[in-house]
Write an enzyme that holds these catalytic residues in place. Structure first.
Site, PDB file in Angstrom:
ATOM      1  CG  ASP A  80      -0.268  -0.242   2.525  1.00  0.00           C
ATOM      2  OD1 ASP A  80       0.881  -0.718   2.504  1.00  0.00           O
ATOM      3  OD2 ASP A  80      -0.872   0.028   3.572  1.00  0.00           O
ATOM      4  CG  HIS A 122      21.644   3.236 -19.563  1.00  0.00           C
ATOM      5  ND1 HIS A 122      20.543   2.875 -20.321  1.00  0.00           N
ATOM      6  CD2 HIS A 122      22.116   4.366 -20.127  1.00  0.00           C
ATOM      7  CE1 HIS A 122      20.371   3.757 -21.301  1.00  0.00           C
ATOM      8  NE2 HIS A 122      21.311   4.666 -21.197  1.00  0.00           N
ATOM      9  CG  ASP A 147      24.107  10.685 -18.219  1.00  0.00           C
ATOM     10  OD1 ASP A 147      23.211  11.545 -18.104  1.00  0.00           O
ATOM     11  OD2 ASP A 147      24.223   9.967 -19.229  1.00  0.00           O
ATOM     12  CG  ASP A 191      20.433  13.508 -20.751  1.00  0.00           C
ATOM     13  OD1 ASP A 191      21.303  13.180 -19.932  1.00  0.00           O
ATOM     14  OD2 ASP A 191      20.058  12.772 -21.685  1.00  0.00           O
ATOM     15  CG  HIS A 251      26.147   5.529 -26.549  1.00  0.00           C
ATOM     16  ND1 HIS A 251      26.168   6.835 -26.992  1.00  0.00           N
ATOM     17  CD2 HIS A 251      27.221   5.400 -25.726  1.00  0.00           C
ATOM     18  CE1 HIS A 251      27.208   7.470 -26.461  1.00  0.00           C
ATOM     19  NE2 HIS A 251      27.866   6.620 -25.685  1.00  0.00           N
ATOM     20  CG  HIS A 295      18.510  11.281 -26.299  1.00  0.00           C
ATOM     21  ND1 HIS A 295      17.820  12.148 -25.471  1.00  0.00           N
ATOM     22  CD2 HIS A 295      19.616  10.914 -25.604  1.00  0.00           C
ATOM     23  CE1 HIS A 295      18.473  12.297 -24.335  1.00  0.00           C
ATOM     24  NE2 HIS A 295      19.579  11.561 -24.384  1.00  0.00           N
ATOM     25  CG  HIS A 307      15.874   8.711 -23.987  1.00  0.00           C
ATOM     26  ND1 HIS A 307      16.270   7.406 -23.900  1.00  0.00           N
ATOM     27  CD2 HIS A 307      16.980   9.440 -23.691  1.00  0.00           C
ATOM     28  CE1 HIS A 307      17.552   7.335 -23.553  1.00  0.00           C
ATOM     29  NE2 HIS A 307      17.993   8.572 -23.411  1.00  0.00           N
ATOM     30  CD  GLU A 355      23.727  10.977 -24.819  1.00  0.00           C
ATOM     31  OE1 GLU A 355      24.219  10.368 -23.847  1.00  0.00           O
ATOM     32  OE2 GLU A 355      22.504  11.164 -24.955  1.00  0.00           O
ATOM     33  CE1 TYR A 414      30.832   5.644 -22.097  1.00  0.00           C
ATOM     34  CE2 TYR A 414      30.549   5.184 -24.441  1.00  0.00           C
ATOM     35  CZ  TYR A 414      30.256   5.947 -23.330  1.00  0.00           C
ATOM     36  OH  TYR A 414      29.388   6.994 -23.442  1.00  0.00           O
ATOM     37  NE  ARG A 423      26.923   9.269 -21.322  1.00  0.00           N
ATOM     38  CZ  ARG A 423      27.029   8.145 -20.607  1.00  0.00           C
ATOM     39  NH1 ARG A 423      27.767   7.132 -21.041  1.00  0.00           N
ATOM     40  NH2 ARG A 423      26.404   8.032 -19.452  1.00  0.00           N
ATOM     41  CD  GLU A 462      23.650  13.418 -22.254  1.00  0.00           C
ATOM     42  OE1 GLU A 462      22.556  13.156 -22.778  1.00  0.00           O
ATOM     43  OE2 GLU A 462      24.051  12.892 -21.193  1.00  0.00           O
TER      44      GLU A 462
END
Length: 483
Positions: free
Chosen positions: A84, A281, A298, A310, A391, A395, A402, A426, A430, A448, A450
């Site tokens: 609940d 991710h 990120d 982002d 990747h 986007h 996204h 971005e 890696y 990365r 971005e």
């Protein structure tokens, strides 16, 4: 938290999972007493919020795509997290985009747009309950004692410049009804499923491809708040490094800023240190943040309007990059800069990725990581360089991180850029810690960068350019906030 055990008489219709635990008094004496001696609440009629006019224009554009049809756009109910307890509520993005009702949406609300030249729209929701009702104190799902007061119909009508009616009056609102399905089962039941339902899902997504003046201003504000969150993380680095699960502290520090300046984070924060930065991710965020490693952060603040930034920055935990870390970092920045340089109205969205990949292929070939030349690797049947960046480069971004995800390929990946579009650039590199195709000195490095980009009438603007990007500027940034 308090035990949400409703009164017996309403248990079955509210939270039946707790009906066998109800201890709420049910005597008439109690009901009379709890319903009396409350001060009057003056009704304050607000002026329409700034986004109301923009939302009305969006409804007009959407209705024009479905002449003669009644469109049903639900906000969605609260979602159960555990027994609940519910997840924090967030209305469906299309609903908020078309109403202007965002973080303060009443769960279960439904927007109905009827056909007609003036595109009338009605917003249905459950208004505040009187203190003479059992719901007021006994309904743990929506009662004021439990979740706070809801606004009145008149208040929301003025706030959003929309006609409002009680949710209990919502019924099948016409002959040709198209429902945004999968959001609210009760709304789905208003009409049989049809082929036009998929068209509506696409249309509400494509409606957001070009941002209006209000949306762009919100994006700027979200980016400004996100910059503050990054500053907070850097300032807390000594404490973060000292903790065995420093990534959790990174996440917590940023989330604190997101809650202070906005609604929450726009997506689960990626606080990836050391080899975790090679996991695209990584949201477990349970590892250490060690001196000598890179921290890939990120993250984005979602405002109360639900618009989110982002941003990714990769930070040297010790304050300076090693020679190899700097080499990889600057290669990624070069790829980002090359992609940004071609952005202007008239090019196709997919060209941005292709431009970044030219640099990624060139750099990985230069370092001897590819079995072929950069030109050969760029052939669609080769793509060796993509081992180190699987990747995409961009986007769309907005009320969803996204954004516009259900738009048709010909309007998204193959779409032509227009002024007002907002998207990310971005690129990354890696090198997995167990990747035998790269020298040992590269293994475990993930980078990365971005940024959030706005297409203008004659080019583009990097909305997040004020957040340091070059290796030199990042080092100076860390030094200024840690001194």
């Amino acid at each position: 938290m308090a035990d949400s055990t409703p009164v017996d008489t309403v248990a079955a219709s509210t939270t039946p999972a707790t009906a066998n635990r109800s201890t709420t008094p049910t005597s008439s004496t109690f009901r009379d007493y709890i319903s009396s001696s409350w001060a009057e609440r003056p009704e304050v009629t607000p002026s329409p919020r700034p986004q109301a006019a923009f939302a009305a224009a969006r409804r007009m554009r959407l209705a024009a795509k479905f002449p003669g049809a009644t469109l049903v756009i639900p906000a969605g109910p609260a979602k159960v997290r555990s027994n609940d307890t519910d997840y924090p509520y967030r209305a469906h993005s299309a609903f908020s985009h078309l109403t202007g009702w965002a973080s303060d949406t009443v769960p279960g609300a439904v927007l109905v747009i009827s056909p007609g030249d003036d595109t009338p729209a009605v917003l249905y929701f459950t208004p505040t309950a009187g203190r003479d009702t059992e719901e007021f104190y006994a309904n743990a799902a929506i009662g004021e004692f439990w979740t706070g007061p809801r606004p009145s119909l008149a208040h929301v009508a003025a706030d959003l410049a929309l006609e409002t009616r009680p949710l209990t009056e919502l019924a099948a609102p016409g002959d040709e009804i198209i429902v945004l399905r999968g959001v609210d089962e009760a709304a789905d039941d208003l009409a049989p499923a049809g082929s036009a339902d998929a068209e509506l899902l696409r249309a509400v997504s494509e409606l957001r491809l070009v941002k209006d003046e209000y949306e762009i201003a919100e994006m700027r504000a979200a980016i400004d708040a996100t910059r503050q969150g990054f500053d907070d993380v850097i300032a807390d680095l000594p404490e973060i490094v000292a903790h065995p699960r420093g990534e959790r502290l990174v996440e917590g520090t940023f989330n604190r800023r997101a809650r202070a300046e906005g609604n929450t984070v726009g997506y689960d924060t990626i606080a990836a240190s050391g080899p975790h930065a090679c996991i695209l991710h990584w949201t477990r965020n349970d590892g250490p943040v060690a001196p000598g490693d890179l921290l890939l952060l990120d993250a984005g603040v979602e405002l109360d309007s639900l618009y989110t930034a982002d941003i990714t920055r990769t930070l040297p935990v010790s304050g300076t990059f090693t020679e190899v870390q700097r080499r990889v970092y600057e290669a990624v920045r070069e790829a980002a800069d090359a992609a940004f340089a071609i952005v202007r109205p008239g090019i196709r969205f997919r060209e941005i990725h292709a431009e970044a990949m030219k640099v990624i292929a060139a750099k990985t070939a230069e370092w001897g990581l590819l079995p072929v030349s950069a030109e050969e690797s760029l052939d669609p049947d080769a793509q060796y360089h993509r081992r180190y960046m699987v990747h995409g480069t961009s986007h769309h971004l907005g009320i969803d991180v996204h954004d516009c995800a259900q738009a048709r390929r010909e309007l998204y990946l193959d779409g032509v850029l227009e002024p007002g579009m907002v998207f990310t650039i971005e690129p990354g590199l890696y090198f997995q810690p167990d990747d035998l195709t790269v020298p040992e000195e590269y293994r475990g490095i993930g980078v990365r960068i971005e940024d959030d980009i706005l297409v203008t009438a004659d080019g583009a603007e990097n909305l997040s350019a004020a957040i340091p990007r070059t290796a030199d500027d990042v080092e100076a940034w860390l030094a200024s906030l840690r001194s």
